[in-house]
Design a protein around this motif. Structure first.
Motif, mmCIF file in Angstrom:
data_model
loop_
_atom_site.group_PDB
_atom_site.id
_atom_site.type_symbol
_atom_site.label_atom_id
_atom_site.label_comp_id
_atom_site.label_asym_id
_atom_site.label_seq_id
_atom_site.Cartn_x
_atom_site.Cartn_y
_atom_site.Cartn_z
ATOM 1 N N ASN A 73 60.513 -4.546 -34.123
ATOM 2 C CA ASN A 73 60.340 -3.234 -33.510
ATOM 3 C C ASN A 73 60.201 -2.152 -34.584
ATOM 4 N N LYS A 74 61.037 -2.240 -35.636
ATOM 5 C CA LYS A 74 60.943 -1.262 -36.728
ATOM 6 C C LYS A 74 59.579 -1.360 -37.402
ATOM 7 N N LYS A 75 59.112 -2.600 -37.643
ATOM 8 C CA LYS A 75 57.796 -2.781 -38.269
ATOM 9 C C LYS A 75 56.708 -2.170 -37.393
ATOM 10 N N LEU A 76 56.803 -2.427 -36.076
ATOM 11 C CA LEU A 76 55.804 -1.883 -35.161
ATOM 12 C C LEU A 76 55.840 -0.358 -35.133
ATOM 13 N N LYS A 77 57.052 0.207 -35.160
ATOM 14 C CA LYS A 77 57.163 1.669 -35.177
ATOM 15 C C LYS A 77 56.524 2.240 -36.438
ATOM 16 N N GLU A 84 49.269 6.682 -36.200
ATOM 17 C CA GLU A 84 49.234 8.069 -35.735
ATOM 18 C C GLU A 84 48.805 8.992 -36.867
ATOM 19 N N GLY A 85 49.299 8.695 -38.094
ATOM 20 C CA GLY A 85 48.885 9.493 -39.256
ATOM 21 C C GLY A 85 47.396 9.363 -39.502
#
Length: 138
Positions: A73-77, A84-85
């Motif tokens: 989940n952290k990797k995906l975030k 997004e950037g």
């Protein structure tokens, strides 16, 4: 008389011994029953311990999976933030390109207008030259 007393005592002792033996037999039965119950309880305890071990393994698997999910989940975030950037940069670039395109469109319109004016002037000059040419022929 003493013999009768001894015989009575002997009979009484026999009854007592018989009672004790009966009690001992009953106690032995109770001990066997309790031992069987203890054995049964021991089997149940072993089964429960096996189930507890299974549950512990399942909990460990769940915890391990949870940790893996959290890491993923952290990797995906992080990927989403990067995306997004990138998207924000692309949006800015698109806005810059649109602005540049609008500037170019204005320049094209201005040049087209100048071209139209030049065409009008050229026609006017051509007409003048034709008129002058016709006047010279006469």
């Amino acid at each position: 008389n003493a013999i009768k007393t001894i015989e009575a005592r002997h009979t009484k002792l026999k009854k007592n011994v018989a009672g004790i033996r009966a009690k001992q037999a009953a106690d032995n039965k109770e001990v066997k029953r309790v031992m069987a119950k203890l054995h049964e309880q021991g089997s149940k305890i072993e089964t429960l311990e096996w189930f507890r071990e299974q549950q512990n393994r399942r909990f460990e698997d769940i915890e391990r999976n949870h940790i893996e999910v959290v890491v993923e989940n952290k990797k995906l975030k992080e990927k989403v933030r990067g995306f997004e950037g990138e998207q924000a940069m692309k949006v800015k670039e698109m806005k810059r390109v649109e602005d540049k395109n609008q500037e170019l469109n204005k320049k094209v319109e201005k040049l087209e207008s100048e071209l139209r004016n030049l065409k009008v002037e050229l026609r006017s000059l051509v007409e003048t030259v034709q008129n002058v040419s016709q006047l010279q022929k006469k």
